[in-house]
Design an enzyme around this catalytic site. Sequence first.
Site, PDB file in Angstrom:
ATOM      1  N   LYS A 110       4.152   0.546   2.959  1.00  0.00           N
ATOM      2  CA  LYS A 110       2.871   1.175   3.281  1.00  0.00           C
ATOM      3  C   LYS A 110       2.200   0.294   4.313  1.00  0.00           C
ATOM      4  CE  LYS A 110       2.084   3.064  -1.358  1.00  0.00           C
ATOM      5  NZ  LYS A 110       1.201   3.044  -2.540  1.00  0.00           N
ATOM      6  N   HIS A 113      -3.295  -1.705   4.345  1.00  0.00           N
ATOM      7  CA  HIS A 113      -4.550  -0.960   4.206  1.00  0.00           C
ATOM      8  C   HIS A 113      -5.736  -1.919   4.294  1.00  0.00           C
ATOM      9  CE1 HIS A 113      -7.661   1.583   2.369  1.00  0.00           C
ATOM     10  NE2 HIS A 113      -6.906   2.605   2.735  1.00  0.00           N
ATOM     11  N   HIS A 116      -6.872  -4.246   1.471  1.00  0.00           N
ATOM     12  CA  HIS A 116      -6.273  -5.551   1.207  1.00  0.00           C
ATOM     13  C   HIS A 116      -6.949  -6.669   2.006  1.00  0.00           C
ATOM     14  CE1 HIS A 116      -2.816  -3.084  -0.257  1.00  0.00           C
ATOM     15  NE2 HIS A 116      -2.855  -4.009  -1.186  1.00  0.00           N
TER      16      HIS A 116
END
Length: 550
Positions: A110, A113, A116
């Site tokens: 992923k 984001h 984080h």
Amino acid sequence: MACGFRRSIACQLSRVLALPPESLIKSISAVPVSKKEEVADFQLSVDSLLEDNNHKSQVDTQDQARRLAEKAVLQQVTEDGCKYGLKSELFSDLPKKRIVVEFSSPNIAKKFHVGHLRSTIIGNFIANLKEALGHQVTRINYIGDWGMQFGLLGTGFQLFGYEEKLQTNPLQHLFDVYVQVNKEATDDKNVTKLAHEFFHRLEMGDTQALSLWQRFRDLSIEEYTQIYKRLGIYFDEYSGESFYREKSQDVLKLLDSKGLLQKTAEGNVVVDLSGTGDLSSVCTVMRSDGTSLYATRDLAAAIHRMDKYNFDTMIYVADKGQRRHFQQVFQMLKIMGYDWAERCQHVPFGIVKGMKTRRGGVTFLEDVLNEVQSRMLQNMASIKTTKQLENPQETAERVGLAAVIIQDFRGTLLSDYQFSWDRVFQSRGDTGVFLQYTHARLCSLEETFGCGYLNDSNVACLQEPQSVSILQHLLRFDEVLYLSSQDLQPKHIVSYLLTLSHLAAVAHKTLQVKDSPPDVAGARLHLFKAVRSVLANGMKLLGITPVCRM
């Protein structure tokens, strides 16, 4: 004023007066002053010991404090350099510890984001501070590289994946696949079944499934490494949940040997944490199909780290939504007989609201970093005083990151906060841009006059209230570091640095170096150099790289 702070000041004063600190402590007290930006947070009242040992005389409080600061602080800042404040008496009895800090921890396959970001910068700050205080710190990035989501992703890639897109823009493609397979799984139970089967094959060591998973992992870490480089952040260890898939079986065996495992009606294996036996509070440690869970792997990781590092403290930096998870993990470690569970600590933080880029939608950190750099370059180009820079992109990114970090760190970490692009880039007020601008301006001052005046100074020339306020504020740095070391909140350091920058801005306007007598010019330059040094020290602790030109 706390006893420890008085002792710290008394120790500095004792070096000047050649008197034991014990005889000075009772003579020092705090005098609260107006909370305006152009004055320090407090002033010192030191009795007649400042005159000499035998004569008592009534001296103005401001004058007493001024002379203490003049005689001790600038010399101390110069001598201690990057260690100023850290050599304080406040930390003299601090036992040196082995500390593990787990932070950032993105999920592979992923894109990184923006959610984080907080874990990353908070964990970095905590590790920096602990390291500066002399502790042995191990920084761990515990990557989410195992679990049911890889069952979904593996199935999704087999259904919707394209090799060409995976090579061109790997994490964006995997993100798109993950979104699509989740939608399909909602409507088609067969997709969910296939995902469970894929993850089961992973857990059983199926070669084909593991090969696809390994590709996803390698591509992810490659991209994350580039982002950490941009953030100026490093790790001593990259580990992942996958490392503990086999060790989690040992955890289950130990729990079973202690008679702690129970089966639910659905077939899941749980540990009863209620203390009453009524299963009102349980932690699931194995699914009905025999696959492991996040909690099981976290238990295995904690036990392995104690064996490897023999830590005194282990800090997990994760959002407040994971509070219950960590409470359960720590409780289970205790139930398993590990007394060192008391040394494990969760540092929770709130969520950031409103951090959308111009493109909108899901906010990826790479997009935020690009936008930070782009907007900062525009702002710098519009300011007439901007210097010619060798690498404007790098400067823009460093200033922009300072802006983001200061906005994040100004409040209590546990609080949610509203992100504002407009506020973050303001060059005046309590912003990271203002901190960087102040540091760059003081660097310029040193560059312009340093050779001519720094060797010819007399700190007794620093008579002005603006000088006194700065000197007194510099004296407080160890107290602020101590506060942050106690509660792990960066807000104390942020507030201190912003006040110091405001004090320096006022002094810069009124305390001229140019055309002043050499000893006055030298004293002022020493004062500004000390401010610049402490600003740089504080910013580095926060994870900010100071710029010398902007």
